[in-house]
Motif scaffolding. Structure first.
Motif, PDB file in Angstrom:
ATOM      1  N   ASN A 103       0.817  -1.214   0.000  1.00 12.39           N
ATOM      2  CA  ASN A 103       0.000   0.000   0.000  1.00 12.39           C
ATOM      3  C   ASN A 103       0.847   1.258   0.000  1.00 12.39           C
ATOM      4  N   VAL A 104       2.007   1.186   0.637  1.00 14.63           N
ATOM      5  CA  VAL A 104       3.009   2.251   0.543  1.00 14.63           C
ATOM      6  C   VAL A 104       4.354   1.587   0.287  1.00 14.63           C
ATOM      7  N   ILE A 105       5.337   2.357  -0.194  1.00 19.12           N
ATOM      8  CA  ILE A 105       6.625   1.769  -0.541  1.00 19.12           C
ATOM      9  C   ILE A 105       7.726   2.131   0.439  1.00 19.12           C
ATOM     10  N   ALA A 106       7.399   2.871   1.492  1.00 24.99           N
ATOM     11  CA  ALA A 106       8.410   3.235   2.483  1.00 24.99           C
ATOM     12  C   ALA A 106       7.734   3.453   3.820  1.00 24.99           C
ATOM     13  N   ALA A 107       8.417   3.091   4.906  1.00 24.01           N
ATOM     14  CA  ALA A 107       7.850   3.295   6.235  1.00 24.01           C
ATOM     15  C   ALA A 107       7.514   4.764   6.456  1.00 24.01           C
ATOM     16  N   GLU A 108       8.326   5.669   5.897  1.00 22.17           N
ATOM     17  CA  GLU A 108       8.092   7.094   6.109  1.00 22.17           C
ATOM     18  C   GLU A 108       6.830   7.589   5.399  1.00 22.17           C
ATOM     19  N   ALA A 109       6.277   6.775   4.501  1.00 21.64           N
ATOM     20  CA  ALA A 109       5.022   7.154   3.864  1.00 21.64           C
ATOM     21  C   ALA A 109       3.854   7.101   4.842  1.00 21.64           C
ATOM     22  N   LEU A 110       4.034   6.431   5.993  1.00 23.06           N
ATOM     23  CA  LEU A 110       3.016   6.423   7.033  1.00 23.06           C
ATOM     24  C   LEU A 110       3.217   7.544   8.042  1.00 23.06           C
ATOM     25  N   THR A 111       4.418   8.083   8.113  1.00 15.21           N
ATOM     26  CA  THR A 111       4.693   9.250   8.968  1.00 15.21           C
ATOM     27  C   THR A 111       5.471  10.261   8.122  1.00 15.21           C
ATOM     28  N   PRO A 112       4.825  10.825   7.091  1.00 13.63           N
ATOM     29  CA  PRO A 112       5.545  11.681   6.137  1.00 13.63           C
ATOM     30  C   PRO A 112       6.098  12.953   6.754  1.00 13.63           C
ATOM     31  N   GLU A 113       5.605  13.337   7.927  1.00 13.17           N
ATOM     32  CA  GLU A 113       6.141  14.522   8.592  1.00 13.17           C
ATOM     33  C   GLU A 113       7.612  14.357   8.965  1.00 13.17           C
ATOM     34  N   HIS A 114       8.097  13.121   9.014  1.00 13.93           N
ATOM     35  CA  HIS A 114       9.495  12.857   9.363  1.00 13.93           C
ATOM     36  C   HIS A 114      10.352  12.524   8.134  1.00 13.93           C
ATOM     37  N   SER A 115       9.779  12.624   6.966  1.00 15.51           N
ATOM     38  CA  SER A 115      10.501  12.263   5.744  1.00 15.51           C
ATOM     39  C   SER A 115      11.428  13.380   5.281  1.00 15.51           C
ATOM     40  N   ARG A 116      12.626  12.987   4.826  1.00 14.59           N
ATOM     41  CA  ARG A 116      13.554  13.925   4.199  1.00 14.59           C
ATOM     42  C   ARG A 116      13.516  13.816   2.673  1.00 14.59           C
ATOM     43  N   LEU A 117      12.640  12.994   2.143  1.00 11.34           N
ATOM     44  CA  LEU A 117      12.489  12.926   0.693  1.00 11.34           C
ATOM     45  C   LEU A 117      11.985  14.276   0.186  1.00 11.34           C
ATOM     46  N   PRO A 118      12.568  14.814  -0.880  1.00 15.87           N
ATOM     47  CA  PRO A 118      12.180  16.146  -1.353  1.00 15.87           C
ATOM     48  C   PRO A 118      10.681  16.277  -1.586  1.00 15.87           C
ATOM     49  N   GLY A 119      10.081  17.227  -0.888  1.00 13.90           N
ATOM     50  CA  GLY A 119       8.687  17.551  -1.110  1.00 13.90           C
ATOM     51  C   GLY A 119       7.686  16.806  -0.263  1.00 13.90           C
ATOM     52  N   VAL A 120       8.060  15.663   0.309  1.00 12.75           N
ATOM     53  CA  VAL A 120       7.067  14.791   0.931  1.00 12.75           C
ATOM     54  C   VAL A 120       6.467  15.415   2.189  1.00 12.75           C
ATOM     55  N   ALA A 121       7.296  15.885   3.120  1.00 13.44           N
ATOM     56  CA  ALA A 121       6.767  16.459   4.361  1.00 13.44           C
ATOM     57  C   ALA A 121       5.935  17.708   4.070  1.00 13.44           C
ATOM     58  N   LYS A 122       6.414  18.545   3.164  1.00 17.13           N
ATOM     59  CA  LYS A 122       5.676  19.768   2.822  1.00 17.13           C
ATOM     60  C   LYS A 122       4.340  19.427   2.180  1.00 17.13           C
ATOM     61  N   TRP A 123       4.346  18.458   1.287  1.00 16.61           N
ATOM     62  CA  TRP A 123       3.098  18.047   0.626  1.00 16.61           C
ATOM     63  C   TRP A 123       2.104  17.538   1.666  1.00 16.61           C
ATOM     64  N   SER A 124       2.593  16.739   2.612  1.00 17.15           N
ATOM     65  CA  SER A 124       1.718  16.200   3.641  1.00 17.15           C
ATOM     66  C   SER A 124       1.070  17.314   4.452  1.00 17.15           C
ATOM     67  N   ARG A 125       1.850  18.333   4.806  1.00 16.11           N
ATOM     68  CA  ARG A 125       1.292  19.459   5.566  1.00 16.11           C
ATOM     69  C   ARG A 125       0.303  20.256   4.730  1.00 16.11           C
ATOM     70  N   SER A 126       0.698  20.557   3.496  1.00 17.66           N
ATOM     71  CA  SER A 126      -0.135  21.416   2.651  1.00 17.66           C
ATOM     72  C   SER A 126      -1.481  20.783   2.329  1.00 17.66           C
TER      73      SER A 126
ATOM     74  N   THR B  34      15.487  10.269  -4.275  1.00 17.74           N
ATOM     75  CA  THR B  34      14.565   9.201  -3.882  1.00 17.74           C
ATOM     76  C   THR B  34      15.167   8.275  -2.826  1.00 17.74           C
ATOM     77  N   ARG B  35      16.271   8.677  -2.204  1.00 18.55           N
ATOM     78  CA  ARG B  35      16.870   7.838  -1.166  1.00 18.55           C
ATOM     79  C   ARG B  35      16.027   7.943   0.095  1.00 18.55           C
ATOM     80  N   PRO B  36      15.554   6.816   0.627  1.00 20.79           N
ATOM     81  CA  PRO B  36      14.651   6.870   1.775  1.00 20.79           C
ATOM     82  C   PRO B  36      15.334   7.393   3.027  1.00 20.79           C
ATOM     83  N   THR B  37      14.533   8.000   3.879  1.00 19.02           N
ATOM     84  CA  THR B  37      15.013   8.491   5.161  1.00 19.02           C
ATOM     85  C   THR B  37      15.306   7.338   6.111  1.00 19.02           C
TER      86      THR B  37
END
Length: 368
Positions: free
Chosen positions: A275-298, A354-357
């Motif tokens: 359903n997701v491809i990375a553990a950080e996709a369930l807690t995107p606020e902690h992701s360092r992948l470009p754009g992910v945390a900001k997208w989650s907030r926005s 695309t390197r995972p956090t």
């Protein structure tokens, strides 16, 4: 396409497991997707309290199968700002062993992909046709086949009881469960590698394969099921407990009949699916992948979907919330959950941004 069995015949097949009454099939929850989400959170919280009481399996071993490219826009649905059109995912198999209530030892293979045949899935086949072989060798890493891993573990194929996938995208089961007729593309009538194994699958997905929607067609190989015997399947409806610390939870959305594996281990509860491809996709606020945390907030989205298909996107979101609610926090880094993507985001120099956090790489458990 016609299958060699009818939905009624599949419905008459034996099933498996003890039904989880705590969890309601999303399709039976009244109201819209928001109402379903509230119920999913409540029921997942209740089931989470029940899981430890089921016990723990004897052992869990993780086996790397293949690392391959996957479109960034699918794997990190709308959230990534990476310039790389592709990221890399590693497909892995889990080998779970337990003893049932009668003392019989059981072996379940979760995600035992025959990736050598899976490459002929329409989407991946079309990409391969456009990609020079020299490039393919740079971006695809073959770690080992299912049979090679079982040989290393000392497991005889005839001792395997169950095969299970979160869904049947890309899967070609002919070599695993055999066929009733000669196969032109294989030059043989495959005899089952796993003669005593049954495929645990949601009835909804079997029905879907029999009559694919256009959104589904790039990801299935329906013709490969034409000669697979109906008795190779153990169809289930909803969520069931298979054995001590081993449960299947229905998580529709990525496909109509999607299902997730829930495992109770020495470190707590794990959940695994695609359903997701990375553990950080369930807690995107902690992701360092470009754009992910900001997208989650926005967008006020608390998860990032793996969305190569968008069959029922709201249901998939709700299913990921179910998984997120069930999983314990990682003992390595408690910002992330013990969610193990069956296809896990893997850093590669070819895919900048695309390197995972955080990565799990494996679930390891032994009750000894």
């Amino acid at each position: 396409m016609s299958l060699p069995w009818t939905p009624d015949e599949v419905a008459d097949l034996p099933t498996i497991g003890d039904r989880v009454d705590t969890l309601t099939d999303q399709s039976r929850i009244p109201g819209g997707p928001g109402a379903r989400l509230r119920v999913v959170r409540q029921e997942a919280t209740a089931f989470r309290r029940e899981v430890p009481g089921t016990g723990t399996p004897d052992s869990i071993v993780t086996c790397d199968l293949v690392t391959l490219p996957y479109p960034t826009r699918f794997g990190l649905f709308r959230a990534s700002r990476s310039v790389a059109p592709f990221l890399s995912i590693t497909n892995r198999m889990l080998v779970i062993r337990w003893s049932d209530s009668g003392g019989t030892r059981r072996i379940l293979l979760f995600e035992p992909s025959d990736w050598e045949l899976g490459r002929y899935t329409p989407y991946f086949d079309s990409v391969a046709q456009r990609t020079p072989e020299v490039v393919q060798r740079q971006v695809v890493t073959e770690h080992g086949t299912v049979r090679q891993h079982l040989g290393r573990l000392g497991i005889a194929p005839e001792d395997v009881d169950y095969l299970m996938f979160d869904h049947l995208h890309t899967q070609d089961l002919r070599r695993w469960v055999g066929t009733t007729a000669h196969q032109d593309d294989l030059g043989e009538q495959p005899v089952a590698v796993f003669p005593n194994a049954k495929v645990i699958v949601q009835r909804d997905e079997l029905a879907g394969i029999a009559d694919l929607h256009p959104l589904q067609k790039p990801w299935y190989q329906p013709a490969t099921y034409a000669d697979v015997p109906a008795e190779a399947f153990l169809p289930i409806e909803g969520s069931v407990v298979l054995g001590p610390g081993v449960a299947v939870v229905k998580t529709p959305g990525h496909v109509f009949g999607n299902q997730s594996l829930v495992l109770n281990t020495a470190t707590g509860i794990w959940v695994s699916s695609e359903n997701v491809i990375a553990a950080e996709a369930l807690t995107p606020e902690h992701s360092r992948l470009p754009g992910v945390a900001k997208w989650s907030r926005s967008w006020q989205q608390e998860v990032v979907l793996n969305a190569n298909t968008v069959e029922t996107t709201a249901d998939q979101y709700n299913s990921i919330i179910l998984e997120k609610t069930l999983a314990d926090r990682s003992q390595t880094d408690p910002r992330f959950l013990q969610f193990f993507p069956s296809s896990e985001l893997t850093g590669a120099w070819t895919n900048p941004g695309t390197r995972p956090t955080f990565v799990h790489r494996a679930i390891t458990h032994s009750s000894a």
